[in-house]
Design a protein around this motif. Structure first.
Motif, PDB file in Angstrom:
ATOM      1  N   LEU A  68      -6.080   0.991  -6.610  1.00 52.79           N
ATOM      2  CA  LEU A  68      -7.444   1.341  -7.293  1.00 52.79           C
ATOM      3  C   LEU A  68      -7.867   0.010  -7.639  1.00 52.79           C
ATOM      4  CD1 LEU A  68      -6.676   4.569  -9.274  1.00 52.79           C
ATOM      5  CD2 LEU A  68      -7.731   4.493  -6.979  1.00 52.79           C
ATOM      6  N   GLN A  69      -7.196  -1.053  -7.861  1.00 45.63           N
ATOM      7  CA  GLN A  69      -7.595  -2.319  -8.561  1.00 45.63           C
ATOM      8  C   GLN A  69      -8.504  -2.970  -7.554  1.00 45.63           C
ATOM      9  OE1 GLN A  69      -6.986  -2.891 -11.586  1.00 45.63           O
ATOM     10  NE2 GLN A  69      -6.063  -0.735 -11.149  1.00 45.63           N
ATOM     11  N   GLU A  70      -9.819  -3.471  -8.216  1.00 45.79           N
ATOM     12  CA  GLU A  70     -10.782  -4.432  -7.361  1.00 45.79           C
ATOM     13  C   GLU A  70     -10.815  -5.772  -8.146  1.00 45.79           C
ATOM     14  OE1 GLU A  70     -12.415  -3.191  -4.983  1.00 45.79           O
ATOM     15  OE2 GLU A  70     -11.857  -1.250  -5.191  1.00 45.79           O
ATOM     16  N   GLY A  71     -10.286  -6.148  -9.088  1.00 48.89           N
ATOM     17  CA  GLY A  71     -10.052  -7.438  -9.601  1.00 48.89           C
ATOM     18  C   GLY A  71      -8.820  -8.049  -9.608  1.00 48.89           C
ATOM     19  N   PHE A  72      -8.769  -9.507  -9.700  1.00 51.19           N
ATOM     20  CA  PHE A  72      -7.577 -10.213  -9.659  1.00 51.19           C
ATOM     21  C   PHE A  72      -6.614  -9.974 -10.914  1.00 51.19           C
ATOM     22  CE2 PHE A  72      -9.761 -12.937  -6.674  1.00 51.19           C
ATOM     23  CZ  PHE A  72      -8.948 -12.923  -5.613  1.00 51.19           C
ATOM     24  N   VAL A  73      -7.171  -9.732 -12.147  1.00 48.28           N
ATOM     25  CA  VAL A  73      -6.210  -9.420 -13.172  1.00 48.28           C
ATOM     26  C   VAL A  73      -5.664  -8.109 -12.894  1.00 48.28           C
ATOM     27  CG1 VAL A  73      -6.282  -9.012 -15.810  1.00 48.28           C
ATOM     28  CG2 VAL A  73      -7.606 -10.769 -14.955  1.00 48.28           C
ATOM     29  N   GLY A  74      -6.373  -7.269 -12.490  1.00 50.01           N
ATOM     30  CA  GLY A  74      -5.736  -5.788 -12.376  1.00 50.01           C
ATOM     31  C   GLY A  74      -4.726  -5.942 -11.111  1.00 50.01           C
ATOM     32  N   ILE A  75      -4.889  -6.550 -10.179  1.00 55.84           N
ATOM     33  CA  ILE A  75      -4.142  -6.585  -9.038  1.00 55.84           C
ATOM     34  C   ILE A  75      -2.750  -7.375  -9.544  1.00 55.84           C
ATOM     35  CG2 ILE A  75      -3.532  -7.923  -6.760  1.00 55.84           C
ATOM     36  CD1 ILE A  75      -6.542  -7.513  -6.185  1.00 55.84           C
ATOM     37  N   GLY A  76      -2.926  -8.489 -10.316  1.00 56.94           N
ATOM     38  CA  GLY A  76      -1.682  -9.063 -10.987  1.00 56.94           C
ATOM     39  C   GLY A  76      -0.948  -8.153 -11.816  1.00 56.94           C
ATOM     40  N   VAL A  77      -1.550  -7.534 -12.530  1.00 60.39           N
ATOM     41  CA  VAL A  77      -0.921  -7.000 -13.595  1.00 60.39           C
ATOM     42  C   VAL A  77      -0.076  -5.684 -12.930  1.00 60.39           C
ATOM     43  CG1 VAL A  77      -1.211  -4.996 -15.449  1.00 60.39           C
ATOM     44  CG2 VAL A  77      -2.401  -7.343 -15.454  1.00 60.39           C
ATOM     45  N   PHE A  78      -0.565  -4.873 -12.044  1.00 61.01           N
ATOM     46  CA  PHE A  78       0.083  -3.804 -11.627  1.00 61.01           C
ATOM     47  C   PHE A  78       0.903  -4.193 -10.418  1.00 61.01           C
ATOM     48  CE2 PHE A  78      -3.650  -1.762 -13.867  1.00 61.01           C
ATOM     49  CZ  PHE A  78      -3.088  -0.469 -14.314  1.00 61.01           C
ATOM     50  N   TRP A  79       1.094  -5.292  -9.832  1.00 60.38           N
ATOM     51  CA  TRP A  79       1.856  -5.832  -8.606  1.00 60.38           C
ATOM     52  C   TRP A  79       3.047  -6.261  -9.556  1.00 60.38           C
ATOM     53  CZ3 TRP A  79       3.951  -4.798  -4.528  1.00 60.38           C
ATOM     54  CH2 TRP A  79       4.884  -5.835  -3.906  1.00 60.38           C
ATOM     55  N   THR A  80       2.929  -6.854 -10.894  1.00 54.81           N
ATOM     56  CA  THR A  80       4.036  -7.338 -11.533  1.00 54.81           C
ATOM     57  C   THR A  80       4.691  -6.162 -12.139  1.00 54.81           C
ATOM     58  OG1 THR A  80       2.965  -9.178 -12.162  1.00 54.81           O
ATOM     59  CG2 THR A  80       4.698  -8.729 -13.643  1.00 54.81           C
ATOM     60  N   LEU A  81       4.103  -4.885 -12.681  1.00 51.08           N
ATOM     61  CA  LEU A  81       4.944  -3.846 -12.842  1.00 51.08           C
ATOM     62  C   LEU A  81       5.569  -3.171 -11.656  1.00 51.08           C
ATOM     63  CD1 LEU A  81       1.878  -2.118 -15.432  1.00 51.08           C
ATOM     64  CD2 LEU A  81       4.112  -3.224 -15.917  1.00 51.08           C
ATOM     65  N   SER A  82       4.786  -3.264 -10.540  1.00 54.21           N
ATOM     66  CA  SER A  82       5.561  -2.600  -9.520  1.00 54.21           C
ATOM     67  C   SER A  82       6.927  -3.330  -9.155  1.00 54.21           C
ATOM     68  CB  SER A  82       4.466  -2.624  -8.062  1.00 54.21           C
ATOM     69  OG  SER A  82       3.389  -1.913  -8.263  1.00 54.21           O
ATOM     70  N   ILE A  83       6.983  -4.753  -9.273  1.00 57.60           N
ATOM     71  CA  ILE A  83       7.926  -5.223  -8.983  1.00 57.60           C
ATOM     72  C   ILE A  83       9.009  -5.218 -10.306  1.00 57.60           C
ATOM     73  CG2 ILE A  83       9.115  -7.832  -8.962  1.00 57.60           C
ATOM     74  CD1 ILE A  83       7.585  -6.840  -6.370  1.00 57.60           C
ATOM     75  N   ILE A  84       8.568  -4.952 -11.559  1.00 55.50           N
ATOM     76  CA  ILE A  84       9.380  -4.574 -12.490  1.00 55.50           C
ATOM     77  C   ILE A  84      10.170  -3.214 -12.211  1.00 55.50           C
ATOM     78  CG2 ILE A  84       9.661  -3.919 -14.834  1.00 55.50           C
ATOM     79  CD1 ILE A  84       7.480  -6.008 -15.656  1.00 55.50           C
ATOM     80  N   GLY A  85       9.339  -2.462 -11.877  1.00 57.55           N
ATOM     81  CA  GLY A  85      10.029  -1.124 -11.470  1.00 57.55           C
ATOM     82  C   GLY A  85      11.093  -1.220 -10.095  1.00 57.55           C
ATOM     83  N   PHE A  86      10.687  -1.990  -9.149  1.00 57.07           N
ATOM     84  CA  PHE A  86      11.364  -2.251  -8.324  1.00 57.07           C
ATOM     85  C   PHE A  86      12.843  -2.897  -8.575  1.00 57.07           C
ATOM     86  CE2 PHE A  86      12.976  -5.844  -5.526  1.00 57.07           C
ATOM     87  CZ  PHE A  86      13.192  -5.293  -4.360  1.00 57.07           C
ATOM     88  N   CYS A  87      12.736  -3.581  -9.556  1.00 55.03           N
ATOM     89  CA  CYS A  87      13.981  -4.585 -10.010  1.00 55.03           C
ATOM     90  C   CYS A  87      14.756  -3.387 -10.851  1.00 55.03           C
ATOM     91  CB  CYS A  87      13.498  -5.715 -10.768  1.00 55.03           C
ATOM     92  SG  CYS A  87      12.694  -6.941 -10.120  1.00 55.03           S
ATOM     93  N   ILE A  88      14.311  -2.670 -11.509  1.00 54.11           N
ATOM     94  CA  ILE A  88      15.162  -1.787 -12.414  1.00 54.11           C
ATOM     95  C   ILE A  88      15.653  -0.891 -11.419  1.00 54.11           C
ATOM     96  CG2 ILE A  88      14.854   0.176 -13.958  1.00 54.11           C
ATOM     97  CD1 ILE A  88      12.553  -1.244 -15.299  1.00 54.11           C
TER      98      ILE A  88
END
Length: 421
Positions: free
Chosen positions: A118-138
């Protein structure tokens, strides 16, 4: 032996009962969901999303933006993998040590992917991709630890192949799904999130997981978290050499594959670059699957690991040199086969090797979490490093030579291991 000691010994002892086909099928399905959810965004969804928002004239600018976001996520992975492993080693839930972390990681990963779409801005993309990777790592830190928890040494090469084979299949399957059925930014991310949950859930429900009692659990001394995470390469040299070899080989592989689409488009001037990328990925996939399962089973049968890892690393280096010095599409197809054969063998046998050099059976999750850093972080950092190399040297030849050097370095590191044949 006290009751507490007996309970701890049961949880921490090396498994001797072979896992059956049902357990392996559930394990493989879970990894298929994981790899589709992680690699489809890396290969297609995230670069396209960034390119559309950036609107840069130069592809290098797009890759640098992608690399910055990937690099931030890579830093998060650097922390999340070992910490999750450390905590899961000491988890005393009635559902087991690993299962709560698998469930929590999958949920965070899936929800973050949905919101990323749902993200349209770089900050949102960066935040939620980082959270995705944290979930992936866990999720993957706990899932990887189940090999040491449940699979006997003589079966680990074959079972580890069912981590790498789904990786190859998930890469191409995810691309096909988002290019044909689940088109659009949100549709692609949503499909990967749903498939992740659907494929991980059966292993979560039916996979066995030993329960650790509170009495048997090791406590983390107050203020000693960093000490608990540190493993001395001087004291445990084979762990150190295995980790170094994994860092080098995965960096080499990531450099050789991350910018492959751009190599086809701008290095070869290929007018059908996207279609040819699918062809190269299919060739790569077939060889990864065959090599990972075949080499993993053969290494179990022979009781040898190092020679397989050494040869597989060298094959990847040869593939990169072919791309560097004979930049033609037909040669790229041969290189894709060599790279797939080498990387498939490496993924399965090196994973089995890693489980045999762990310092302490009571800290398997943490130790394998550190090993997982050597897989995830190079993949996250490769786009930025690769773009810098291409921009600095003015072409792709230097990129592939560097890829080969990393792979050869990994082979030399593995040759220094002494405790495993």
């Amino acid at each position: 032996m006290s009751t507490t000691d007996a309970a701890a010994a049961g949880v921490f002892s090396e498994p001797v009962r072979r896992v059956g086909g049902g357990w392996i099928a559930l394990f493989a399905a879970a990894w298929l969901g994981v790899w589709m959810a992680q690699l489809t965004p890396v290969q297609l969804l995230l670069p396209v999303q960034i390119e559309q928002r950036l609107g840069a004239a130069s592809w290098v600018d797009n890759v640098v933006a992608f690399g910055v976001i990937s690099g931030i996520a890579g830093v998060a992975a650097l922390i999340t993998f070992p910490v999750t492993g450390l905590l899961s080693d000491r988890t005393t839930s009635r559902f087991g040590r690993r299962r709560p972390w698998i469930a929590g990681g999958a949920l965070l990963f899936a929800v973050s992917l949905l919101l990323l779409g749902l993200q349209e801005g770089f900050v949102g993309i960066g935040v939620f991709w980082t959270l995705s990777i944290i979930g992936f790592c866990i999720l993957t830190a706990a899932l990887t630890a189940t090999i040491s928890d449940s699979v006997p040494v003589g079966q680990r090469g074959f079972v580890s192949g069912w981590i790498s084979a789904p990786q190859a299949i998930g890469t191409i399957l995810g691309l096909v799904l988002v290019l044909t059925l689940f088109t659009g930014q949100f549709g692609g991310y949503a499909a990967m999130a749903v498939l992740l949950v659907v494929l991980v859930a059966p292993f979560l429900i039916f996979g066995r997981d030993e329960v650790l009692t509170r009495e048997a659990a090791r406590r983390i001394p107050r203020g000693r978290l960093l000490d608990e995470l540190w493993i001395s390469p001087r004291r445990y040299p084979d762990f150190g050499w295995t980790l170094l070899g994994r860092v080098l080989v995965n960096t080499g592989n990531a450099l050789g594959t991350t910018l492959l689409l751009y190599f086809l488009m701008y290095g070869l001037g290929d007018d059908n670059a996207e279609d040819d990328l699918i062809v190269l990925t299919l060739i790569y996939m077939v060889f990864v699957v065959l090599s990972s399962l075949g080499a993993g089973a053969l290494s179990d049968r022979l009781g040898r690991r190092r020679i397989f890892v050494f040869v597989s690393s060298s094959l990847q280096a040869v593939a990169a040199l072919l791309l560097a010095f004979v930049p033609e599409l037909s040669v790229a197809m041969v290189a894709a086969g060599l790279l797939g054969a080498g990387y498939g063998c490496f993924l399965s046998v090196d994973q089995a090797l890693a489980t045999q050099v762990l310092p302490d059976p009571a800290t398997r999750g943490k130790d394998l979490g550190i090993m997982n850093i050597a897989t995830a972080v190079p993949q996250a950092m490769a786009p930025l490093l690769g773009a810098a190399v291409v921009a600095w040297l003015g072409g792709f030849q230097g990129l592939f030579i560097l890829s080969a050097l990393f792979a050869f370095g990994g082979a030399l590191a593995v040759a220094r291991i002494r405790s495993v044949r």
